[in-house]
Design a protein around this motif. Structure first.
Motif, PDB file in Angstrom:
ATOM      1  N   SER A 129      -6.374  21.629 -17.040  1.00 45.91           N
ATOM      2  CA  SER A 129      -6.864  20.254 -17.187  1.00 45.91           C
ATOM      3  C   SER A 129      -7.839  19.883 -16.090  1.00 45.91           C
ATOM      4  N   ALA A 130      -8.596  20.878 -15.604  1.00 41.85           N
ATOM      5  CA  ALA A 130      -9.484  20.611 -14.472  1.00 41.85           C
ATOM      6  C   ALA A 130     -10.638  19.694 -14.866  1.00 41.85           C
ATOM      7  N   ALA A 131     -11.032  19.737 -16.124  1.00 38.98           N
ATOM      8  CA  ALA A 131     -12.171  18.923 -16.551  1.00 38.98           C
ATOM      9  C   ALA A 131     -11.819  18.233 -17.858  1.00 38.98           C
ATOM     10  N   ALA A 132     -12.304  17.015 -18.025  1.00 38.63           N
ATOM     11  CA  ALA A 132     -12.102  16.304 -19.287  1.00 38.63           C
ATOM     12  C   ALA A 132     -13.106  16.832 -20.305  1.00 38.63           C
ATOM     13  N   ALA A 133     -12.615  17.154 -21.484  1.00 40.93           N
ATOM     14  CA  ALA A 133     -13.510  17.589 -22.548  1.00 40.93           C
ATOM     15  C   ALA A 133     -13.964  16.350 -23.310  1.00 40.93           C
ATOM     16  N   ARG A 134     -15.234  16.313 -23.696  1.00 38.60           N
ATOM     17  CA  ARG A 134     -15.658  15.211 -24.555  1.00 38.60           C
ATOM     18  C   ARG A 134     -16.673  15.725 -25.557  1.00 38.60           C
ATOM     19  N   PRO A 135     -16.582  15.211 -26.769  1.00 37.20           N
ATOM     20  CA  PRO A 135     -17.495  15.700 -27.805  1.00 37.20           C
ATOM     21  C   PRO A 135     -18.927  15.250 -27.516  1.00 37.20           C
ATOM     22  N   SER A 136     -19.875  15.990 -28.056  1.00 39.25           N
ATOM     23  CA  SER A 136     -21.278  15.670 -27.788  1.00 39.25           C
ATOM     24  C   SER A 136     -21.785  14.674 -28.822  1.00 39.25           C
ATOM     25  N   VAL A 137     -21.165  13.508 -28.855  1.00 39.40           N
ATOM     26  CA  VAL A 137     -21.629  12.441 -29.744  1.00 39.40           C
ATOM     27  C   VAL A 137     -22.515  11.514 -28.912  1.00 39.40           C
ATOM     28  N   GLY A 256     -10.316   7.214 -38.681  1.00 38.14           N
ATOM     29  CA  GLY A 256     -10.347   8.673 -38.671  1.00 38.14           C
ATOM     30  C   GLY A 256     -11.036   9.207 -37.423  1.00 38.14           C
ATOM     31  N   ARG A 257     -11.059  10.528 -37.341  1.00 33.62           N
ATOM     32  CA  ARG A 257     -11.707  11.206 -36.214  1.00 33.62           C
ATOM     33  C   ARG A 257     -13.132  10.702 -36.028  1.00 33.62           C
ATOM     34  N   LEU A 258     -13.589  10.589 -34.793  1.00 40.03           N
ATOM     35  CA  LEU A 258     -14.977  10.185 -34.558  1.00 40.03           C
ATOM     36  C   LEU A 258     -15.883  11.276 -35.123  1.00 40.03           C
ATOM     37  N   ALA A 259     -16.706  10.885 -36.086  1.00 39.15           N
ATOM     38  CA  ALA A 259     -17.513  11.890 -36.772  1.00 39.15           C
ATOM     39  C   ALA A 259     -18.949  11.906 -36.284  1.00 39.15           C
ATOM     40  N   GLY A 260     -19.423  10.801 -35.768  1.00 39.37           N
ATOM     41  CA  GLY A 260     -20.808  10.779 -35.305  1.00 39.37           C
ATOM     42  C   GLY A 260     -21.215   9.372 -34.934  1.00 39.37           C
ATOM     43  N   ALA A 261     -22.429   9.264 -34.436  1.00 38.95           N
ATOM     44  CA  ALA A 261     -22.978   7.961 -34.106  1.00 38.95           C
ATOM     45  C   ALA A 261     -24.428   7.950 -34.557  1.00 38.95           C
ATOM     46  N   GLN A 320     -19.416  -1.173 -35.406  1.00 41.42           N
ATOM     47  CA  GLN A 320     -20.598  -1.606 -34.678  1.00 41.42           C
ATOM     48  C   GLN A 320     -20.409  -1.386 -33.184  1.00 41.42           C
ATOM     49  N   LEU A 321     -21.409  -0.780 -32.543  1.00 42.68           N
ATOM     50  CA  LEU A 321     -21.371  -0.634 -31.090  1.00 42.68           C
ATOM     51  C   LEU A 321     -22.107  -1.808 -30.459  1.00 42.68           C
ATOM     52  N   GLY A 322     -21.465  -2.452 -29.501  1.00 46.72           N
ATOM     53  CA  GLY A 322     -22.092  -3.582 -28.830  1.00 46.72           C
ATOM     54  C   GLY A 322     -22.147  -4.822 -29.715  1.00 46.72           C
ATOM     55  N   ARG A 323     -22.764  -5.860 -29.229  1.00 45.33           N
ATOM     56  CA  ARG A 323     -22.950  -7.114 -29.969  1.00 45.33           C
ATOM     57  C   ARG A 323     -21.651  -7.600 -30.614  1.00 45.33           C
ATOM     58  N   GLY A 324     -20.608  -7.647 -29.807  1.00 47.10           N
ATOM     59  CA  GLY A 324     -19.347  -8.186 -30.299  1.00 47.10           C
ATOM     60  C   GLY A 324     -18.473  -7.160 -31.000  1.00 47.10           C
ATOM     61  N   GLY A 325     -18.961  -5.929 -31.126  1.00 47.74           N
ATOM     62  CA  GLY A 325     -18.145  -4.868 -31.717  1.00 47.74           C
ATOM     63  C   GLY A 325     -17.456  -4.080 -30.614  1.00 47.74           C
ATOM     64  N   ILE A 326     -17.720  -2.793 -30.632  1.00 46.58           N
ATOM     65  CA  ILE A 326     -17.122  -1.936 -29.598  1.00 46.58           C
ATOM     66  C   ILE A 326     -18.006  -1.985 -28.358  1.00 46.58           C
ATOM     67  N   GLU A 327     -17.428  -2.453 -27.248  1.00 42.34           N
ATOM     68  CA  GLU A 327     -18.212  -2.643 -26.020  1.00 42.34           C
ATOM     69  C   GLU A 327     -18.013  -1.515 -25.017  1.00 42.34           C
ATOM     70  N   SER A 328     -16.997  -0.675 -25.229  1.00 40.73           N
ATOM     71  CA  SER A 328     -16.792   0.468 -24.334  1.00 40.73           C
ATOM     72  C   SER A 328     -16.010   1.552 -25.078  1.00 40.73           C
ATOM     73  N   VAL A 329     -16.099   2.768 -24.543  1.00 39.79           N
ATOM     74  CA  VAL A 329     -15.477   3.921 -25.208  1.00 39.79           C
ATOM     75  C   VAL A 329     -14.658   4.701 -24.176  1.00 39.79           C
ATOM     76  N   VAL A 330     -13.443   5.057 -24.564  1.00 41.70           N
ATOM     77  CA  VAL A 330     -12.607   5.937 -23.744  1.00 41.70           C
ATOM     78  C   VAL A 330     -12.498   7.282 -24.458  1.00 41.70           C
ATOM     79  N   TRP A 331     -12.933   8.331 -23.786  1.00 40.31           N
ATOM     80  CA  TRP A 331     -12.805   9.679 -24.361  1.00 40.31           C
ATOM     81  C   TRP A 331     -11.455  10.258 -23.969  1.00 40.31           C
ATOM     82  N   ALA A 332     -10.552  10.289 -24.905  1.00 43.87           N
ATOM     83  CA  ALA A 332      -9.243  10.920 -24.660  1.00 43.87           C
ATOM     84  C   ALA A 332      -9.189  12.167 -25.538  1.00 43.87           C
ATOM     85  N   THR A 333     -10.208  12.991 -25.371  1.00 41.41           N
ATOM     86  CA  THR A 333     -10.413  14.126 -26.270  1.00 41.41           C
ATOM     87  C   THR A 333     -10.010  15.438 -25.607  1.00 41.41           C
ATOM     88  N   GLY A 334      -9.064  15.349 -24.705  1.00 42.95           N
ATOM     89  CA  GLY A 334      -8.482  16.569 -24.164  1.00 42.95           C
ATOM     90  C   GLY A 334      -9.112  17.029 -22.870  1.00 42.95           C
TER      91      GLY A 334
END
Lengths: 407, 184
Positions: A129-137, A256-261, A320-334
């Motif tokens: 667990s030395a590094a947090a993995a995050r998808p390339s979205v 569902g799983r984050l599929a893209g942005a 929606q990202l921003g503008r009253g939708g999702i204002e921040s993201v937490v990557w808990a992707t391992g």
């Protein structure tokens, strides 16, 4: 240049357990630690985290939890204290960061930011667990993001909606905490391992331990690749179940799983119902196994029970990202190991270390603390004991072979 | 229940062999699928499928397969073939059902009959441009499996769940895919 028979890299529970075993075999060694003992526990854990395993499972070679709450779950400061005490007397050099490990004719050259070491053998115990993995979205700029390793508490994030990506141990706990802070939370759920905290009146980890599930060996499990890539268990270090149903009732939006942005919209997979069905079925098979074992072993426990299938909400495929939708993201992707300092040809084409139960193809080079290294419990603190003993035995044999060859 | 007496007609050994071969030569796992679609008249097109690429080589089906694509009389068309969206349902049902058979074979489950009823909801306001709030595609897809096999209900549900997990068409439909259309 200094010399040790064995250099252990990392003074977490794995490195310290190996050190204890090496000392028992009178192998002179040093444990190099980039920070302080239990460095990751000091720097990469959120404030409210507790161990997912009950305290009685905090068993290391020569030291087991002896506190007054064996069925509780240790807080991070308690883990740090436990490991600090365990390190007493161990040859740990703190504040020494390993920059490279290179093969020599016999043994290895370990370079650090404070000088180099020669060693016959090296045990890499920097963990899985030395590094947090995050998808390339790709996300638009202006949306703050944090990984589970960098997350501390809700105050770190702006007000407003939060997307937590990943519904394993970290993701579900962080989602719950953020939801309690009053933020609207969306949880992107891929494949996951659903577990109740207790089953038939006992901690689910008790069942896993007692039934022998956690002792399953790497060389006996049918699909090792799959076993090594299983998501972590949906558990929280508290006497209560935290699963998707609990989160949904608390107001967390399950998607569902984050599929893209695309532009300022995030897209979620339409597979939520199936990943929930897979997890429900898998939980059912696990409980079947526990019940069958309990019958055979004559275990006295409360009556068997089964849990209702996960209630899957109506599909939501974008947000929606921003503008009253999702204002921040937490990557808990391992998490993933970071072995970039290892300049030894022991990696596959995708950069993953190749090993057979912690023994690499490079003589005298060992690795510890990776998922299902030698046992299903290898990533748990409780897994370090058996793995450290087995790898130390292999290492001592290797040293004996070198000594015979030299004489 | 042993695998030796179970025969769903799926060569699992060959599939597992391919997985082993890919470990040594990952590039041979890269496939390309193709279809050539020609307009005939009105909304009628014919689609031909014969070649593909994979296993590090050019490949070919045992013969050229031809499909008519059209729209029904109710759309003021001539109904020379099923609609494109119905081909999507065919693809999904075909993919998931192949998966059910393969997973059953590997798990030693003898199938007697498998039928998938595939349906999809769609609001024509979308494709007619009559309501910008309505998407062109399906608002939802349902697949209802009827499986008769030597297995209990939980095992059959697990078969169907695992098939979805490993299905290409299920993935294509549940996740976004980049589509690039050009004019030569």
């Amino acid at each position: 240049m200094r010399h040790a028979t064995t250099v252990v890299i990392g003074a977490g529970h794995c490195g310290l357990a190996v050190s204890r075993c090496l000392a028992a075999h009178s192998v002179d060694h040093v444990v190099l630690e980039r920070g302080e003992v239990a460095h990751s526990w000091r720097t990469q854990r959120w404030d409210s985290l507790r161990l997912l395993t009950p305290s009685w499972m905090t068993r290391l070679p020569g030291n087991t939890y002896r506190g007054d709450d064996p069925d509780g779950y240790l807080s991070v400061p308690e883990v740090i204290r436990f490991l600090g005490e365990y390190a007493t007397g161990a040859p740990v050099l703190t504040g020494v960061a390993v920059t490279s490990v290179q093969p020599l004719d016999q043994g290895y050259l370990v370079r650090t930011d404070r000088g180099a070491w020669r060693a016959r053998t090296v045990v890499v115990a920097t963990g899985g667990s030395a590094a947090a993995a995050r998808p390339s979205v790709p996300l638009p700029p202006g949306i703050p993001t944090v990984t589970a390793a960098g997350y501390r508490n809700p105050g770190q994030l702006p007000d407003g909606g939060v997307l937590v990506v990943g519904a394993s141990a970290s993701g579900i706990q962080i989602a719950e905490e953020l939801s309690r802070s009053g933020r609207p939370v969306t949880l992107a759920v891929g494949e996951h391992v659903r577990l109740p905290r207790t089953y038939r009146g006992r901690d689910v980890l008790w069942w896993m331990d007692a039934s022998g599930l956690l002792d399953e060996r790497w060389d006996a499990v049918p699909d090792l690749v799959r076993a090594r890539n299983l998501p972590s268990m949906q558990l929280v270090g508290a006497p209560r179940t935290l699963d998707l149903d609990v989160l949904r009732r608390q107001g967390v939006a399950l998607v569902g799983r984050l599929a893209g942005a695309r532009d300022d919209t995030v897209q979620f997979s339409g597979s939520l119902a199936n990943v929930c069905a897979l997890a429900d079925l898998k939980l059912g098979r696990l409980l079947d196994m526990f019940d069958a074992w309990a019958d055979r072993a004559g275990v006295e426990a409360e009556a068997p029970q089964r849990f209702a299938p996960t209630a899957v909400p109506a599909p939501v495929l974008s947000a929606q990202l921003g503008r009253g939708g999702i204002e921040s993201v937490v990557w808990a992707t391992g998490f993933r190991p970071d072995l970039s300092f290892l300049e030894v040809p022991v990696f596959d084409r995708r950069g993953r270390i190749v090993h057979d139960g912690g023994v690499t193809a490079a003589p005298g080079l060992y690795v510890m603390g990776l998922p299902f290294l030698r046992r299903r419990k290898s990533t748990l603190i409780d897994g370090a004991d058996g793995d450290a003993r087995a790898l130390t035995a292999h290492l001592v044999d290797h040293l004996d072979t070198l000594a015979r060859r030299a004489s | 229940m042993t695998t030796s007496v179970v025969d769903n007609g799926v060569n699992v050994a060959a599939l597992l062999g391919a997985r082993e071969a890919f470990a040594d030569a990952p590039e041979i796992a890269r496939f390309q699928w193709r279809s050539s679609v020609s307009w005939v008249h009105g909304t009628h097109s014919t689609a031909e499928v014969d070649t593909f690429a994979g296993f590090g080589d050019a490949q070919r089906h045992s013969r050229t397969f031809t499909f008519d694509v059209d729209h029904p009389l109710q759309f003021a068309a001539e109904d020379h073939g099923i609609t494109p969206v119905e081909y999507v349902l065919v693809a999904l049902g075909g993919c998931l059902t192949a998966g059910v058979a393969a997973v059953a074979q590997q798990r030693g489950i003898q199938l007697r009959s498998v039928r998938a009823e595939v349906s999809a909801e769609m609001d024509l306001h979308g494709i007619l441009g009559a309501d910008p709030e309505v998407r062109n595609g399906f608002s939802g897809v349902r697949v209802d499996y009827h499986v008769d096999a030597d297995a209990d209900r939980a095992d059959i549900e697990a078969l169907v769940a695992q098939s979805q997990k490993r299905s290409a068409v299920y993935d294509i439909m549940t996740n976004p895919t980049a589509v690039t259309v050009s004019v030569s």
